[in-house]
Write an enzyme that holds these catalytic residues in place. Structure first.
Site, mmCIF file in Angstrom:
data_model
loop_
_atom_site.group_PDB
_atom_site.id
_atom_site.type_symbol
_atom_site.label_atom_id
_atom_site.label_comp_id
_atom_site.label_asym_id
_atom_site.label_seq_id
_atom_site.Cartn_x
_atom_site.Cartn_y
_atom_site.Cartn_z
ATOM 1 N N HIS A 196 8.531 54.848 37.243
ATOM 2 C CA HIS A 196 7.965 54.572 35.639
ATOM 3 C C HIS A 196 6.985 54.604 35.875
ATOM 4 O O HIS A 196 6.196 54.552 37.302
ATOM 5 C CB HIS A 196 9.391 53.760 35.723
ATOM 6 C CG HIS A 196 8.652 52.955 34.134
ATOM 7 N ND1 HIS A 196 7.845 52.512 34.160
ATOM 8 C CD2 HIS A 196 9.282 53.574 33.055
ATOM 9 C CE1 HIS A 196 7.687 52.352 31.779
ATOM 10 N NE2 HIS A 196 8.599 53.501 32.330
ATOM 11 N N ASP A 243 17.448 55.362 32.929
ATOM 12 C CA ASP A 243 18.216 56.558 32.131
ATOM 13 C C ASP A 243 18.831 56.714 33.115
ATOM 14 O O ASP A 243 19.976 57.501 33.418
ATOM 15 C CB ASP A 243 16.872 57.563 32.287
ATOM 16 C CG ASP A 243 16.301 57.209 30.007
ATOM 17 O OD1 ASP A 243 17.578 56.976 29.657
ATOM 18 O OD2 ASP A 243 16.147 58.076 29.901
#
Ligand code: ACO
Length: 430
Positions: free
Chosen positions: A307, A365
């Site tokens: 991320h 996710d």
């Protein structure tokens, strides 16, 4: 008093002072506006690695500590105690609603769920195998052609009608896209159902028999929507802001956000994770797969990992992993091979030097697709589900920007590396 930084041009000796601006929490940011005026230079920061594009009061992330706050409230508390529409209300209006305010908001959302009948006819123009994100983005952009009472961005009432309408109608549009891809008749929204239960009904009911909504599935969806509702200046939210900063109507801005979300580096990752897990096939193949991920020539990424902001566990991933256990247990699917595989993959990756040294952890996710699958949502609809949830955040950011009397068009500059001025050469002499 704010800290000041002195910046000096070593050649000319000219200097300027940049003032640090402090937020309520988080690192200070430097106001770099004097650089151009005083020294004639821009800053260069591809990918916005170190640039705050705006001031905002909506969401705070501490990527090193794994903290996510919506209007100051930790996402863990909201996930445990709140519901998606209350979170949407919090994001948009800035404080937790009273009971009367929440009832009024829920009532308004419920009563805006139907879409103009002509808008539904758009779906007939799409091929049956069109990706639902393509249909959703196109139909959302088309809403500006139908709802003229909500496109004046300078009218607060228009802005509010838009906000309620888009949150209410996105599940209806998503369900229409899904039904179109199946060749099944469209199912109208039902006002006696709550937000997520209504969505499940529109997705899975058929006119010829009764459909029993699974409360476990509705609860899981609601929780996933809370976790996906906002994430400060991510790529799609920044897209909504940039498109909206031109004064474009809000449906056009949200449609731009839907398109930006679609990419596999962003909201498309949930779909890509399941493709990846199926491609790996079994735990026996994990080592081979990770070797390909680590070999840069292969251009393979461990989807659902890494991320831009989190260099620690994504707090949402922790909650979703816990939810996976509960949902699969309640649905009697604890033997899910993909869940087993993802747990093992995570365990191995988190001990691997490649991922440890780069601070790559599971993101939101990595597990969300497993839950969507377990409750029957098809893979091509995963990113659409994300879009429905993130609409709350997009609306909140758009509202914050547009209601600011100092709003300016977003217009980045560049480092030009193309040819210098040259004269046109007639075609016969080239
Ligand atoms: N698998 C393998 N290597 C990775 C991964 C990954 N998932 N993510 C980052 N890396 C490596 C990069 O190759 C790079 O290595 P290097 O220093 O040897 O060149 C290093 O980690 C830094 O990666 P960047 O791509 O520079 O990080 P950036 O912040 O630009 O990208 C992103 C963040 C796009 C999320 C990236 O981690 C990624 O592609 N992850 C997989 C896709 C994904 O899950 N996206 C969903 C994000 S969450 C969301 O939007 C909802």
């Amino acid at each position: 008093m704010n800290t000041k930084y002195e910046i000096k041009n070593g050649l000319t000796g000219k200097s300027t002072q940049l003032e640090a601006m402090s937020g309520t929490i988080g690192p200070d940011v430097l106001n770099i506006a004097p650089l151009l005026k005083d020294l004639g230079v821009f800053t260069f920061d591809p990918g916005f690695m170190a640039t705050a594009s705006t001031e905002s009061k909506i969401t705070y992330i501490d990527g090193d500590a794994g903290v996510l706050l919506y209007r100051g409230y930790p996402v863990e508390q909201l996930a445990e105690k709140s519901c998606f529409l209350e979170v949407a209300n919090l994001l948009i209006y800035g404080s937790l609603p009273s009971k009367a305010q929440l009832d009024a908001f829920q009532n308004s959302i419920t009563r805006h769920t139907m879409v103009n009948q002509q808008l539904l006819r758009f779906f007939q123009g799409f091929h049956h195998d069109a990706h639902p994100m393509a249909m959703v983005s196109a139909v959302v952009a088309s809403m500006a052609a139908f709802y003229h009472d909500s496109t004046d961005i300078n009218d607060p009432r228009h802005r509010e009608i838009f906000a309620h309408r888009i949150i209410a109608k996105l599940p209806t549009i998503a369900a229409a896209a899904y039904k179109h891809s199946l060749g099944q008749p469209f199912i109208y929204p039902r006002n006696d159902l709550r937000y997520c239960a209504n969505m499940l009904n529109m997705f899975f009911a058929v006119p010829c028999e009764a459909y029993a909504i699974d409360p476990v599935a509705a609860e899981a969806l609601d929780l996933l929507f809370i976790l996906h509702a906002d994430h400060e200046q991510n790529a799609s939210t920044s897209t909504v802001r940039l498109a909206g900063s031109t004064g474009a109507n809000p449906y056009a801005a949200i449609s731009a956000g839907v398109s930006a979300l679609w990419g596999p580096a962003h909201g498309g990752a949930n779909e890509a994770v399941l493709d990846m897990l199926e491609g790996i096939g079994s735990t026996a193949n994990i080592d081979d797969f990770l070797a390909r991920v680590k070999d840069k020539r292969d251009n393979v990424r461990l989807m659902g990992f890494g991320h831009r902001v989190y260099k620690n566990f994504d707090p949402r991933a922790k909650i979703i992993r816990g939810m996976c256990y509960r949902v699969l247990e309640k649905l009697g699917r604890t033997d899910s091979p993909l869940f087993e595989l993802s747990l093992r993959l995570e365990e191995i990756a988190l001990k691997d030097e490649y991922f440890v040294s780069r601070k790559l952890y599971p993101n939101v996710d990595f597990y969300s697709g497993i839950i969507y699958s377990a409750i029957g949502i098809p893979r091509s609809m995963f990113t659409v589900m994300f879009a429905i949830a993130r609409t709350a955040g997009w609306v909140a950011h758009w509202q914050e920007m547009v209601s600011d009397p100092h709003m300016r068009i977003g217009r980045p500059r560049q480092l030009y590396t193309g040819p210098k001025k040259q004269d046109y050469v007639p075609i016969e002499r080239r």
